[in-house]
Design an enzyme around this catalytic site. Structure first.
Site, PDB file in Angstrom:
ATOM      1  N   ASP A 109     -32.804  52.638  12.588  1.00 39.70           N
ATOM      2  CA  ASP A 109     -32.109  51.963  14.034  1.00 39.70           C
ATOM      3  C   ASP A 109     -30.708  51.958  14.077  1.00 39.70           C
ATOM      4  O   ASP A 109     -30.161  50.921  13.701  1.00 39.70           O
ATOM      5  CB  ASP A 109     -33.551  51.346  14.487  1.00 39.70           C
ATOM      6  CG  ASP A 109     -33.034  51.336  16.467  1.00 39.70           C
ATOM      7  OD1 ASP A 109     -32.144  52.067  17.456  1.00 39.70           O
ATOM      8  OD2 ASP A 109     -33.725  50.836  17.282  1.00 39.70           O
ATOM      9  N   GLY A 110     -29.733  51.767  15.524  1.00 40.87           N
ATOM     10  CA  GLY A 110     -28.917  51.002  15.646  1.00 40.87           C
ATOM     11  C   GLY A 110     -27.535  51.991  15.491  1.00 40.87           C
ATOM     12  O   GLY A 110     -26.552  50.942  15.865  1.00 40.87           O
ATOM     13  N   HIS A 134     -24.145  58.242  15.291  1.00 42.06           N
ATOM     14  CA  HIS A 134     -24.896  59.433  14.484  1.00 42.06           C
ATOM     15  C   HIS A 134     -24.463  59.978  13.023  1.00 42.06           C
ATOM     16  O   HIS A 134     -25.092  59.553  12.543  1.00 42.06           O
ATOM     17  CB  HIS A 134     -25.689  59.934  15.507  1.00 42.06           C
ATOM     18  CG  HIS A 134     -26.779  59.489  16.295  1.00 42.06           C
ATOM     19  ND1 HIS A 134     -27.703  58.806  16.329  1.00 42.06           N
ATOM     20  CD2 HIS A 134     -25.986  59.492  17.888  1.00 42.06           C
ATOM     21  CE1 HIS A 134     -27.859  58.221  16.891  1.00 42.06           C
ATOM     22  NE2 HIS A 134     -27.099  59.070  17.674  1.00 42.06           N
ATOM     23  N   SER A 191     -37.709  61.324  16.744  1.00 40.93           N
ATOM     24  CA  SER A 191     -39.081  61.063  17.334  1.00 40.93           C
ATOM     25  C   SER A 191     -39.577  62.434  18.850  1.00 40.93           C
ATOM     26  O   SER A 191     -38.520  62.584  19.440  1.00 40.93           O
ATOM     27  CB  SER A 191     -38.940  59.685  17.954  1.00 40.93           C
ATOM     28  OG  SER A 191     -38.647  59.026  19.129  1.00 40.93           O
ATOM     29  N   ASN A 248     -37.503  60.726  21.976  1.00 39.48           N
ATOM     30  CA  ASN A 248     -36.272  60.921  21.326  1.00 39.48           C
ATOM     31  C   ASN A 248     -35.211  62.406  22.375  1.00 39.48           C
ATOM     32  O   ASN A 248     -34.183  62.327  22.593  1.00 39.48           O
ATOM     33  CB  ASN A 248     -35.657  60.816  20.149  1.00 39.48           C
ATOM     34  CG  ASN A 248     -35.093  59.795  19.483  1.00 39.48           C
ATOM     35  OD1 ASN A 248     -35.711  59.806  18.799  1.00 39.48           O
ATOM     36  ND2 ASN A 248     -35.227  58.528  20.219  1.00 39.48           N
ATOM     37  N   ARG A 269     -32.902  62.052  25.764  1.00 46.69           N
ATOM     38  CA  ARG A 269     -31.762  61.925  25.849  1.00 46.69           C
ATOM     39  C   ARG A 269     -31.538  62.778  25.777  1.00 46.69           C
ATOM     40  O   ARG A 269     -31.414  63.422  26.204  1.00 46.69           O
ATOM     41  CB  ARG A 269     -31.264  61.091  24.295  1.00 46.69           C
ATOM     42  CG  ARG A 269     -32.368  60.148  23.904  1.00 46.69           C
ATOM     43  CD  ARG A 269     -31.832  59.123  22.382  1.00 46.69           C
ATOM     44  NE  ARG A 269     -32.615  58.351  21.653  1.00 46.69           N
ATOM     45  CZ  ARG A 269     -32.074  57.284  20.552  1.00 46.69           C
ATOM     46  NH1 ARG A 269     -31.068  57.639  20.164  1.00 46.69           N
ATOM     47  NH2 ARG A 269     -32.651  56.452  20.256  1.00 46.69           N
ATOM     48  N   ARG A 293     -36.988  48.182   9.041  1.00 48.24           N
ATOM     49  CA  ARG A 293     -36.613  48.390  10.409  1.00 48.24           C
ATOM     50  C   ARG A 293     -34.762  47.653  10.751  1.00 48.24           C
ATOM     51  O   ARG A 293     -34.760  46.531  10.746  1.00 48.24           O
ATOM     52  CB  ARG A 293     -37.192  48.500  11.665  1.00 48.24           C
ATOM     53  CG  ARG A 293     -36.762  49.595  12.688  1.00 48.24           C
ATOM     54  CD  ARG A 293     -37.212  49.476  14.258  1.00 48.24           C
ATOM     55  NE  ARG A 293     -36.474  49.685  15.036  1.00 48.24           N
ATOM     56  CZ  ARG A 293     -37.766  50.536  16.696  1.00 48.24           C
ATOM     57  NH1 ARG A 293     -38.494  50.158  16.695  1.00 48.24           N
ATOM     58  NH2 ARG A 293     -36.524  50.773  17.154  1.00 48.24           N
ATOM     59  N   GLU A 343     -46.116  46.197   5.112  1.00 47.90           N
ATOM     60  CA  GLU A 343     -44.981  45.358   5.432  1.00 47.90           C
ATOM     61  C   GLU A 343     -43.739  45.617   6.669  1.00 47.90           C
ATOM     62  O   GLU A 343     -43.421  46.549   5.590  1.00 47.90           O
ATOM     63  CB  GLU A 343     -45.013  44.331   3.675  1.00 47.90           C
ATOM     64  CG  GLU A 343     -45.570  44.404   2.860  1.00 47.90           C
ATOM     65  CD  GLU A 343     -47.135  42.736   3.506  1.00 47.90           C
ATOM     66  OE1 GLU A 343     -46.450  42.384   4.197  1.00 47.90           O
ATOM     67  OE2 GLU A 343     -48.137  43.213   2.966  1.00 47.90           O
TER      68      GLU A 343
HETATM   69  C1  IPE Z   1     -36.786  54.994  16.780  1.00 46.95           C
HETATM   70  O1  IPE Z   1     -35.619  54.511  17.236  1.00 46.95           O
HETATM   71  C2  IPE Z   1     -36.479  56.346  16.361  1.00 46.95           C
HETATM   72  C3  IPE Z   1     -35.464  57.160  15.333  1.00 46.95           C
HETATM   73  C4  IPE Z   1     -34.930  56.245  14.354  1.00 46.95           C
HETATM   74  C5  IPE Z   1     -35.326  58.201  15.041  1.00 46.95           C
HETATM   75  P1  IPE Z   1     -35.366  54.687  18.763  1.00 46.95           P
HETATM   76  O2  IPE Z   1     -34.777  53.689  19.117  1.00 46.95           O
HETATM   77  O3  IPE Z   1     -35.812  55.895  19.407  1.00 46.95           O
HETATM   78  O4  IPE Z   1     -36.906  53.781  19.525  1.00 46.95           O
HETATM   79  P2  IPE Z   1     -36.764  52.435  21.037  1.00 46.95           P
HETATM   80  O5  IPE Z   1     -36.630  53.742  22.288  1.00 46.95           O
HETATM   81  O6  IPE Z   1     -35.580  51.245  20.554  1.00 46.95           O
HETATM   82  O7  IPE Z   1     -38.300  51.794  20.689  1.00 46.95           O
HETATM   83  C1  IPE Z   2     -31.765  55.612  15.788  1.00 44.21           C
HETATM   84  O1  IPE Z   2     -29.798  55.109  16.286  1.00 44.21           O
HETATM   85  C2  IPE Z   2     -31.125  57.563  15.637  1.00 44.21           C
HETATM   86  C3  IPE Z   2     -32.214  57.682  16.214  1.00 44.21           C
HETATM   87  C4  IPE Z   2     -32.983  57.207  17.206  1.00 44.21           C
HETATM   88  C5  IPE Z   2     -31.872  59.259  15.787  1.00 44.21           C
HETATM   89  P1  IPE Z   2     -30.104  54.873  18.151  1.00 44.21           P
HETATM   90  O2  IPE Z   2     -29.350  55.967  18.740  1.00 44.21           O
HETATM   91  O3  IPE Z   2     -31.284  55.199  18.634  1.00 44.21           O
HETATM   92  O4  IPE Z   2     -28.919  53.829  18.384  1.00 44.21           O
HETATM   93  P2  IPE Z   2     -29.342  52.054  18.976  1.00 44.21           P
HETATM   94  O5  IPE Z   2     -30.584  51.747  19.023  1.00 44.21           O
HETATM   95  O6  IPE Z   2     -29.459  53.383  20.597  1.00 44.21           O
HETATM   96  O7  IPE Z   2     -27.961  51.513  19.434  1.00 44.21           O
HETATM   97 MG    MG Z   3     -32.701  52.711  18.538  1.00 42.91          MG
END
Ligand code: IPE
Ligand code: IPE
Ligand code: MG
Length: 229
Positions: free
Chosen positions: A15-16, A32, A60, A63, A66, A177, A196
Site C-alpha cells: 500500500d501507499g 504504481h 482487490s 479496486n 478507482r 502492510r 501476526e
Molecule cells: C489494499 O489497498 C489493496 C492493495 C494493496 C492491492 P487499498 O489502498 O485498496 O486499501 P484501502 O482502500 O486503503 O482499505
Molecule cells: C497500493 O497503493 C496499490 C494498489 C492498491 C494497487 P495505493 O494505490 O492504494 O496507494 P495509496 O494508498 O492511495 O497511497
Molecule cells: Mg491504498
C-alpha cells in the site's frame, strides 16, 4: 543479522503507491510503476531469507472503483510483470499461484495468468501467490458455492480449504502492510486468522531489504500461542 524464527508464509499488503507519488509531485500511476518495480527485490529477498510462500496483494475486488485509467495502469503493470518474471520463476523454481477471479479480467491477462500457473505448477518449495482481483469475501462465497455444486450438505475445514485459491498453501504467518494503514482490506481473512500483523509507515515503493529485515526481526520476537498458554 538473520532472524531466528523465519515465517513460512508472509503476505504483503503493498500500500501507499499513490501517496508516495503525490509526495513527489507526481501522478498516482508513477507510484504504481515504482511499486511494481519494487516487487522483484522484495520477493527475491524473502526467498533468500528462507520464506517459502510470499503472497502479494496486487489488486482487490474493491479496486475496480478507482478511475479507469488507474485500473488500466495497474493491470498493464501486472501483465508486464508476469511476462518479465516468468524466466526468473523457472530459473528459481518458483510456483506461481494467482488468487482471484480471473474471469472478469481482460482476456489476455487472464490467459497469461493461467499459462504461468500451469508452467510452474510442479515446482515445490517456493511459491509466489499474487492476489489479483482478490477479495476475501468473494473467495469464501466461491468456496461455499463450489461445495454446494458438489452436493455437499456438511463439510470439514479440509473440504473448505481445498476450494480456496490458496488450496495446499500453509496459513499466513505474518502480514506486512506498508503506508501506515492498520487494516486488512479484505486480504485473505480465512488464511490469516492467526497471522501476526506488522505495520510500517514506509510506502511500498520505499519498502526495501532493511524494512523487510525489521519486520522479520519483529516477527521473531513474537510469542505465538495459538490459543494455548
Ligand atoms: C489494499 O489497498 C489493496 C492493495 C494493496 C492491492 P487499498 O489502498 O485498496 O486499501 P484501502 O482502500 O486503503 O482499505
Ligand atoms: C497500493 O497503493 C496499490 C494498489 C492498491 C494497487 P495505493 O494505490 O492504494 O496507494 P495509496 O494508498 O492511495 O497511497
Ligand atoms: Mg491504498
Amino acid at each position: 543479522m538473520e532472524s531466528k524464527v523465519i515465517p513460512s508464509h508472509v503476505g504483503f499488503i503493498m500500500d501507499g503507491n499513490g501517496r508516495w507519488a503525490k509526495g513527489k509531485g507526481m501522478p498516482r500511476n508513477y507510484g504504481h510503476t515504482k511499486g511494481a518495480n519494487n516487487v522483484d527485490l522484495v520477493v527475491s529477498k524473502c526467498f533468500e531469507k528462507g520464506i517459502k510462500v510470499v503472497s502479494l496483494y496486487a489488486f482487490s475486488t474493491e479496486n475496480w472503483t478507482r478511475p479507469k485509467q488507474e485500473v488500466d495502469k495497474i493491470l498493464a503493470l501486472l501483465h508486464k510483470f508476469l511476462i518479465k518474471y516468468t524466466k526468473k520463476l523457472i530459473t528459481n523454481q518458483v510456483r506461481l499461484v494467482i488468487s482471484g477471479d480471473l474471469n472478469v479480467l481482460p482476456e489476455e491477462l487472464a490467459v497469461l495468468c493461467r499459462e504461468k500457473m500451469e508452467i510452474t505448477k510442479n515446482f515445490e518449495g517456493k511459491i509466489l501467490n499474487i492476489a489479483l482481483n482478490y477479495g476475501g469475501r468473494q473467495e469464501i462465497l466461491m468456496a461455499v458455492n463450489n461445495l454446494l455444486k458438489q452436493g455437499k450438505t456438511e463439510i470439514t475445514e479440509e473440504d473448505f480449504m481445498r476450494e480456496l485459491y490458496t488450496a495446499n498453501l500453509p496459513d499466513i504467518d505474518l502480514i506486512v502492510r506498508t503506508s501506515g494503514e492498520q487494516r486488512l482490506s479484505n486480504f485473505f481473512p480465512y488464511q490469516s486468522v492467526y497471522a501476526e500483523l506488522y505495520f510500517t509507515n514506509a510506502y511500498w515503493p520505499d519498502f526495501n531489504e532493511e524494512e523487510l529485515q525489521k519486520a522479520l526481526d519483529w516477527y521473531a520476537e513474537r510469542n505465538r500461542r495459538f490459543g494455548g498458554v
